[in-house]
Design a protein around this motif. Sequence first.
Motif, PDB file in Angstrom:
ATOM      1  N   TRP A 146       0.942  -1.226  -0.008  1.00 26.08           N
ATOM      2  CA  TRP A 146       0.125  -0.029  -0.137  1.00 26.08           C
ATOM      3  C   TRP A 146       0.990   1.199   0.086  1.00 26.08           C
ATOM      4  N   ALA A 195      -6.901   7.558  -3.426  1.00 24.04           N
ATOM      5  CA  ALA A 195      -7.473   7.179  -2.051  1.00 24.04           C
ATOM      6  C   ALA A 195      -7.790   5.710  -2.274  1.00 24.04           C
ATOM      7  N   VAL A 196      -7.042   5.185  -1.160  1.00 27.13           N
ATOM      8  CA  VAL A 196      -7.331   3.606  -1.370  1.00 27.13           C
ATOM      9  C   VAL A 196      -8.392   3.173  -0.015  1.00 27.13           C
ATOM     10  N   TRP A 197      -9.631   2.526  -0.840  1.00 28.34           N
ATOM     11  CA  TRP A 197     -10.675   2.235  -0.116  1.00 28.34           C
ATOM     12  C   TRP A 197     -10.541   0.929   0.105  1.00 28.34           C
ATOM     13  N   ASN A 246     -12.585   0.943   5.264  1.00 26.07           N
ATOM     14  CA  ASN A 246     -11.645   1.604   5.833  1.00 26.07           C
ATOM     15  C   ASN A 246     -12.256   3.196   5.467  1.00 26.07           C
ATOM     16  N   TYR A 247     -12.558   3.869   6.545  1.00 21.96           N
ATOM     17  CA  TYR A 247     -13.094   5.180   6.105  1.00 21.96           C
ATOM     18  C   TYR A 247     -12.109   6.203   6.734  1.00 21.96           C
ATOM     19  N   THR A 248     -11.105   6.013   7.211  1.00 20.66           N
ATOM     20  CA  THR A 248     -10.256   6.914   7.752  1.00 20.66           C
ATOM     21  C   THR A 248      -8.869   7.140   7.004  1.00 20.66           C
ATOM     22  N   GLY A 249      -8.661   5.989   5.974  1.00 20.54           N
ATOM     23  CA  GLY A 249      -7.392   5.971   5.178  1.00 20.54           C
ATOM     24  C   GLY A 249      -6.302   5.599   5.992  1.00 20.54           C
TER      25      GLY A 249
HETATM   26  C1  LIG Z   1     -14.300   7.928   4.394  1.00 16.59           C
HETATM   27  C2  LIG Z   1     -12.951   7.846   4.386  1.00 16.59           C
HETATM   28  O1  LIG Z   1     -12.379   8.732   4.949  1.00 16.59           O
HETATM   29  N1  LIG Z   1     -12.423   6.972   3.411  1.00 16.59           N
HETATM   30  C3  LIG Z   1     -10.750   6.981   3.137  1.00 16.59           C
HETATM   31  C4  LIG Z   1     -10.333   5.692   3.003  1.00 16.59           C
HETATM   32  O2  LIG Z   1      -8.998   5.720   2.811  1.00 16.59           O
HETATM   33  C5  LIG Z   1      -8.477   6.924   1.980  1.00 16.59           C
HETATM   34  C6  LIG Z   1      -6.890   7.066   1.959  1.00 16.59           C
HETATM   35  O3  LIG Z   1      -6.286   5.779   1.800  1.00 16.59           O
HETATM   36  C7  LIG Z   1      -8.973   8.176   1.995  1.00 16.59           C
HETATM   37  O4  LIG Z   1      -8.646   9.043   1.066  1.00 16.59           O
HETATM   38  C8  LIG Z   1     -10.519   7.850   2.154  1.00 16.59           C
HETATM   39  O5  LIG Z   1     -11.300   9.174   2.338  1.00 16.59           O
END
Ligand SMILES: CC(=O)N[C@H]1CO[C@H](CO)[C@@H](O)[C@@H]1O
Length: 621
Positions: free
Chosen positions: A347, A358-360, A374-377
Motif C-alpha cells: 500500500w 485514495a485507497v478504499w 476503511n473510512y479513515t485511510g
Molecule cells: C471515508 C474515508 O475517510 N475514506 C478514506 C479511506 O482511505 C483513503 C486514503 O487511503 C481516504 O482518502 C478516504 O477518504
Amino acid sequence: MAVTALAVLAALALLLWGVTSHFAPFLLPDLAAFALAARSAFRCRCRLRRQPPVTLLDVFRSHARRRPRRVLLRFQEEVHTYGDVDARSDRAARALLRRLGLRPGCAVAVLLPNGPAYVWCWLALAKLGCPMACVNTGARGAALRHAVAAAGATRLLSTPEFRVAVEEALPDLHRDGVRVFYLSSTSPTPGVEPLLPDIEDEPPEPVDPQYRAGITPNSTALYIFTSGTTGLPKAAVITEMKLMMVANLGRLCGLRPDDVIYTTLPLYHSAGLLVGVGGCFELGATCVLRAKFSASQFWDDCRRYNVTVIQYVGELIRYLCNTPKRPDDREHGVRAALGNGLRADVWREFLQRFGPVAVWEFYGATEGNAGFVNYTGKIGAVGRANVFLRRFAPYELIEYDVEEDEPVRDERGLCIPVYPGDTGLLVIKITKSTPFHGYMGDTQKTEKKILRDVLVKGDAYFNSGDLLMIDREGFVYFQDRVGDTFRWKGENVATTEVEATMATVSFIQEVNVYGVTVPGCEGRCGMAAVRLRPGRAFDGKQLYGVTSAALPAYAAPRFLRIQDSLEVTGTFKQRKTQLVRDGFDPGAIADPLFIRDDSAASYVPLTHDTFAAILDGKLNL
Ligand SMILES: CC(=O)N[C@H]1CO[C@H](CO)[C@@H](O)[C@@H]1O
Ligand SMILES: *[C@@H]1O[C@H](CO)[C@@H](O)[C@H](O)[C@H]1NC(C)=O
Ligand SMILES: *[C@@H]1O[C@H](CO)[C@@H](O)[C@H](O)[C@H]1NC(C)=O
C-alpha cells in the motif's frame, strides 16, 4: 424520520464521548461513516420495499431512460451506451425466452469471459426474473458440471472461446438434462446451438414486466461461487437486497456518476460484477472492462480511457509495483482504488510510486452478512470497529485454536472474545438485518458456516473463516485466512506475515508460503515457493540473513522451492493445495529445492541424501 435519527445519533455520541474516551479522536469519522452507511441501507430498503420493488435492474433502466447516450461500457475499441445495453438486453431477453423456454425463477448458468456480453446477458436474465449463476471460467469437467448443478440451472450459456471445456463436460451436462447454448452466430460444437442470430432477429422491446412480478427483496438475483480451501465451489446466494447493498459500496466510498471505473477482476466474482458493474448501474457511471488483468497495460489503459477509479485485489497492486519504473508513472487521472487484501507495505509503495490515490480497502465475504470499509485511510487497516455500526451488525473476534481448526470454548461451551490487540476469528451475528442466505441446495455446507452458542446458548453467527485483529484505537486489521496459518514447534505461523518479510528480499519477485508435513514431526514445517526477479540470482546467505533478523526461528521457512511462475486463482489468490501436496522431495520435484542450514547461515541445495536423512529422522529440523 431523519430528525429523530439525528437526535438519537447525537445522544449516542454524547453518551459515548465520555465512556469510550479512546474512541474520541475518531468519533466524528465514525459517526459520519455510520450516517452514510445507515442512509445507504435505508435507501436500499425503501427501494426494495416498494410495490413492486425497485431492484438494481430498475435503477439501471431509469439511467438508461433518462440518459441513454451515456457510456456504460468500454471494452477494447467498443463503446456501449446505457441505451445500447438496455436495447441489447431486451432483444436477448426475448430470444432467451423463446429459445430456452425460461420461466421466472429458473436459474441460468453462464460461462463467459469478461466483456459486454456478460453485462447484457445478466440484464436480460434479470428482466426475465431469472437468477444468473456465474461459473468460474477456470471450471472444467466435473467442476463445471458441479457448478451448474449446484445452482439448480438447466441451461448453460457460453461462447466458442470455452469450446474445449464445454465439449468435455457436454455428455455429462446432457445426462443431467442441461441444454447448452453459445452466444455466437455459429456453433462449432454438435449439440450446442448458437443464439446470436435469434437475439439479432428480436425487436428491442421490453419484455412483459409480469415476468418479474414475483420478485421480493429475498429473491435470488445471482449465484456466485466461492472456493473454499478444500472441495468443490459452493453457490452462494445473492439476494436482491444483498445485490443492492453491495452495488452501493462504491457510492459509500464517494464514487460519482462521472467516474470511470476500471475492472480487470473476473466478472464471475462479486468484486467485479457487484461492486464494479453493479456499482456503475447504481451510479450511472462508466465501466471499462478488460478480458484479463495486464500489469504492463494497466496504466496505459487508465490513460486511454480516462479512468478515475480502479478495482484491485492485493496481489494486483503488488504486480503493478513490480513492473519496471516509468517516467509517466504518476501521469494518470486515477483518484481512488477500491478493493481488498492490500498489505501495508505494498500500500505504501503503491502510493509512493503512483501518487495520491485514495485507497478504499474493504473487507467482506461474498456470502458474508456484513463487512468493514476503511473510512479513515489508515494504511494497512481494513476498517474501523465502529461502535455505532456494531449495533446493527454485531460481530465478535473470538479465540481460535489453529491446531484443532476450531474456536476455543470455555467450560460452559461458549466462545471466548479476544482482547484488543489479539487476533481472533471474525464472526458476525445472523439477524434480520444481517441475514445469511447460505449456499444453494447445500444445507450441510450452509450449516458449516454457521457457528452456534457463541456468546449465549442458542445464538447463531456467520463464521467468516478470517482471523482479524482490532487494536486499542479500534482499527481493524486482516491477519489471515484460517487455512493460511499452520502450527510448527507449538507455534502458529501466519503465512502472510512470512510472505511479507520474504517479499522485501531484493531478488524475490513473488513468494507463496505454506506448511508441509514431515514424517515423524508434529504440525507442518514452513516452506516457500518463490519466483526470482528477472535477471537476479538466488542468494541463500542474504535470504537467511533477512529471515533470521525479521522472523522467529520457527517461522522462517525450512524449505524453499524456486518456480518460474506461481500459480494463482482467477482473483490472484495463490494456490497452495498442490504445493502442499508436492512436499519437498527432490526426487519428485523438478524445481530447484533448498534447505535452511543454520550452521552455514544460508539456504543450501536440498540433496537426495539430506532428504533421506530427514525421513530417517537423522537430521533434526
Ligand atoms: C471515508 C474515508 O475517510 N475514506 C478514506 C479511506 O482511505 C483513503 C486514503 O487511503 C481516504 O482518502 C478516504 O477518504
Ligand atoms: C426472507 O427469507 C427468510 C427465509 O430465508 C424468511 O424467514 C423471511 O421471512 C423472508 N423475508 C421476506 C421479506 O420475504
Ligand atoms: C479523455 O479525456 C480527454 C480530455 O478531456 C478527451 O479528449 C478524450 O476524448 C477522453 N477519452 C475518452 C476515451 O473518454
